[in-house]
Design a protein around this motif. Structure first.
Motif, PDB file in Angstrom:
ATOM      1  N   GLU A   1      -2.593   5.286   6.385  1.00 15.26           N
ATOM      2  CA  GLU A   1      -1.413   6.010   5.939  1.00 15.26           C
ATOM      3  C   GLU A   1      -1.151   5.628   4.480  1.00 15.26           C
ATOM      4  O   GLU A   1      -1.053   4.444   4.140  1.00 15.26           O
ATOM      5  N   VAL A   2      -1.051   6.624   3.633  1.00  9.53           N
ATOM      6  CA  VAL A   2      -0.826   6.384   2.206  1.00  9.53           C
ATOM      7  C   VAL A   2       0.673   6.253   1.981  1.00  9.53           C
ATOM      8  O   VAL A   2       1.422   7.230   2.058  1.00  9.53           O
ATOM      9  N   THR A   3       1.112   5.049   1.706  1.00 10.60           N
ATOM     10  CA  THR A   3       2.530   4.792   1.467  1.00 10.60           C
ATOM     11  C   THR A   3       2.848   4.633  -0.015  1.00 10.60           C
ATOM     12  O   THR A   3       4.017   4.521  -0.390  1.00 10.60           O
ATOM     13  N   HIS A   4       1.813   4.630  -0.846  1.00  8.32           N
ATOM     14  CA  HIS A   4       2.016   4.525  -2.297  1.00  8.32           C
ATOM     15  C   HIS A   4       0.743   5.037  -2.955  1.00  8.32           C
ATOM     16  O   HIS A   4      -0.329   4.446  -2.793  1.00  8.32           O
TER      17      HIS A   4
ATOM     18  N   ARG B   1      -1.678  -9.837   6.964  1.00  2.34           N
ATOM     19  CA  ARG B   1      -2.057  -8.568   7.597  1.00  2.34           C
ATOM     20  C   ARG B   1      -0.850  -7.835   8.190  1.00  2.34           C
ATOM     21  O   ARG B   1      -0.914  -6.613   8.378  1.00  2.34           O
ATOM     22  N   ARG B   2       0.201  -8.569   8.480  1.00  2.00           N
ATOM     23  CA  ARG B   2       1.365  -7.905   9.064  1.00  2.00           C
ATOM     24  C   ARG B   2       1.916  -6.828   8.141  1.00  2.00           C
ATOM     25  O   ARG B   2       2.563  -5.872   8.594  1.00  2.00           O
ATOM     26  N   HIS B   3       1.674  -6.964   6.832  1.00  2.00           N
ATOM     27  CA  HIS B   3       2.175  -5.990   5.873  1.00  2.00           C
ATOM     28  C   HIS B   3       1.330  -4.714   5.848  1.00  2.00           C
ATOM     29  O   HIS B   3       1.702  -3.745   5.167  1.00  2.00           O
ATOM     30  N   LEU B   4       0.205  -4.708   6.546  1.00  2.00           N
ATOM     31  CA  LEU B   4      -0.656  -3.527   6.567  1.00  2.00           C
ATOM     32  C   LEU B   4      -0.420  -2.648   7.788  1.00  2.00           C
ATOM     33  O   LEU B   4      -1.088  -1.635   7.963  1.00  2.00           O
TER      34      LEU B   4
ATOM     35  N   VAL C   1      -1.605   0.778   6.543  1.00  2.00           N
ATOM     36  CA  VAL C   1      -1.044   1.407   5.344  1.00  2.00           C
ATOM     37  C   VAL C   1      -1.792   0.887   4.124  1.00  2.00           C
ATOM     38  O   VAL C   1      -2.454  -0.154   4.175  1.00  2.00           O
ATOM     39  N   ASN C   2      -1.685   1.606   3.023  1.00  2.00           N
ATOM     40  CA  ASN C   2      -2.359   1.122   1.817  1.00  2.00           C
ATOM     41  C   ASN C   2      -1.458   0.266   0.944  1.00  2.00           C
ATOM     42  O   ASN C   2      -1.917  -0.361  -0.009  1.00  2.00           O
ATOM     43  N   CYS C   3      -0.145   0.214   1.260  1.00  2.00           N
ATOM     44  CA  CYS C   3       0.777  -0.605   0.477  1.00  2.00           C
ATOM     45  C   CYS C   3       2.083  -0.759   1.236  1.00  2.00           C
ATOM     46  O   CYS C   3       2.588   0.209   1.796  1.00  2.00           O
ATOM     47  N   SER C   4       2.599  -1.975   1.265  1.00  2.00           N
ATOM     48  CA  SER C   4       3.909  -2.125   1.904  1.00  2.00           C
ATOM     49  C   SER C   4       4.759  -3.211   1.279  1.00  2.00           C
ATOM     50  O   SER C   4       5.961  -3.206   1.426  1.00  2.00           O
TER      51      SER C   4
END
Length: 476
Positions: free
Chosen positions: A314-317, A395-398, A406-409
């Motif tokens: 999922e592209v978040t940024h 990894r929790r941020h992905l 996601v690609n950014c969080s």
């Protein structure tokens, strides 16, 4: 164009560079001007022949001499020529100390060649011409040729990064690589838009679809004359201009975004140097090339990219496009039987520069031996690298609510999260390392040592040193 060659001292040279570990042997004229032979110190005097200039260059004590000191001394001496540029220059390789003779030659030749670099392609006045000839006295011709191959590769990478994005589009970049590869005798293939889907390079296609300039994927292969000790894949991120896409960058960050292909430039500079070095390994260069632009077809925030390995992002940024673009190439390059070692080089995150400063690149790898090899290769090459950890808890941020990742969080630790993202696409069992070189590929400061203002060519010499070490490990 300056000619470099090995030779014996010529008392009729216009400029003679004489290195000193101690000021005791220097003339009284030089000592009166404060010459103490400190590393990097330069004092000029009339040459003994009565014509030309003698440049006295300090090296510091012989027992503390390093390649970095020699490289900087040669660079400082070359820059000290000032207006006397149409000259023949004698640059002596010092003797003594603990450095091997070939290491001394490499450092002196690289320092001089790299300090002479200029990017004048767009200036109406080309400035001062370089010296007509630089004679490296006391140099072994073979060692000099190796040093010049690495330095020329670095200058090629600088030219690519310095080139304006309006001219170095993905298509032009691909065509230039193809022409240079053909001249060097390397097998190469340029894949166009229609072929990206067949290869499964969904991330590259997604990043490139917001630009009127179509993406390209270039493969280039160096084969040794004899049996290959191993196969190494080099992957270079090649975003020829990064506007940030729909997640548009602040205007103050855009002026250096033509440098977002610095990883691809480093890989090109390294692989094109290999025929001159003759290393006994196979090297496959992979170059995903695209512009990241914000037109009506651009990748949107919330879009999902389906990758060639069956997973999704999922592209978040959209300004974190580099990892999306590299993902499928890592998957392709690390397929079973394609490579023993995979190294990607990318201007990936500003976070790496926040952690390490402007002159040091980050190394990420789950392989301790490979990480150490790369850091040591950088030390030998004069390019600073520091290993950062692949922290599993990041990894929790992905995590994504709709896709596999996601690609950014999270901005804190972004370089670590980006490396973890890439690690997902490397075939298990493949030796892999990621070099985040966003900061050191561009120098916004004044020139220092052999490094100019602007594009630095960072990574070329480290990759060549690493390839040499990998080949030696296998042969031993």
């Amino acid at each position: 164009m300056t000619t470099f060659r090995a030779g014996t001292p010529d008392e009729h040279a216009d400029v003679i560079v004489r290195p000193w570990h101690s000021a005791a042997g220097a003339s009284a004229f030089v000592r009166r001007r404060g010459f103490l032979a400190r590393a990097g110190q330069v004092v000029a005097e009339p040459a003994e022949s009565g014509r030309g200039v003698l440049l006295n260059v300090g090296l510091g004590p012989a027992d503390t001499l390093t390649p970095a000191v020699l490289r900087e001394a040669a660079a400082v001496a070359t820059r000290a020529l000032g207006p006397a540029r149409t000259v023949r220059m004698d640059l002596a390789v010092p003797v003594g100390g603990r450095l091997a003779p070939d290491d001394r030659v490499h450092a002196v030749a690289e320092g001089a060649r790299l300090a002479l670099y200029r990017y004048d392609a767009y200036r109406s006045s080309q400035g001062l011409p370089p010296p007509a000839e630089v004679r490296i006295t006391g140099a072994d011709p073979g060692a000099l040729a190796e040093a010049l191959a690495a330095a020329d590769g670095t200058c090629l990478a600088r030219d690519l990064v310095n080139a304006p994005a309006c001219e170095l589009t993905p298509t032009v970049f691909a065509d230039r690589v193809a022409a240079a590869a053909a001249e060097a005798g390397l097998a190469h293939t340029v894949h166009r838009e229609a072929e990206l889907e067949r290869l499964g390079l969904a991330g590259l296609a997604a990043v490139g679809r917001g630009s009127s300039e179509p993406p390209r994927y270039v493969e280039c292969v160096y084969e040794p004359d004899g049996p290959a000790a191993l196969t190494v894949a080099l992957i270079g991120k090649g975003v020829t201009f990064d506007s940030g896409g729909l997640s548009l960058k602040p205007s103050g960050e855009l002026h250096t975004m033509k440098a977002d292909m610095g990883g691809a430039a480093a890989v090109v500079g390294a692989v094109l140097a290999l025929p001159r070095l003759g290393l006994p390994l196979r090297v496959r260069a992979h170059l995903p090339l695209a512009e990241n632009m914000p037109d009506g077809g651009a990748l949107r925030v919330g879009d999902v990219v389906r990758h060639r390995d069956g997973t999704s992002t999922e592209v978040t940024h959209t300004d974190n496009e580099g990892r999306v673009l590299l993902a499928d190439v890592l998957s392709l390059a690390s397929e079973p039987g394609r490579a023993d070692v995979v190294i990607d080089v990318a201007t990936l995150t500003s976070a790496a520069g926040h952690a390490l400063g402007t002159r040091t690149g980050a190394v990420f790898s789950p392989d301790d031996a490979l990480a150490d090899l790369l850091v040591e290769a950088g030390q030998r090459a004069g390019e600073s690298l520091w290993r950062l950890p692949l922290l599993a808890h990041e990894r929790r941020h992905l995590r994504s609510a709709v896709a596999d990742r996601v690609n950014c969080s999270h901005r804190r630790g972004d370089s670590v999260q980006a490396a973890l993202f890439l690690a997902d696409f490397v075939t298990p069992g493949t030796r892999w390392a990621h070099l985040d070189v966003a900061a050191p590929v561009w120098n916004d400061e004044s020139a220092y040592g052999e490094v100019p203002h602007g594009a630095t060519g960072f990574g070329v010499r480290t990759l060549l040193e690493a390839l040499r070490a990998l080949a030696a490990d296998v042969q031993n």
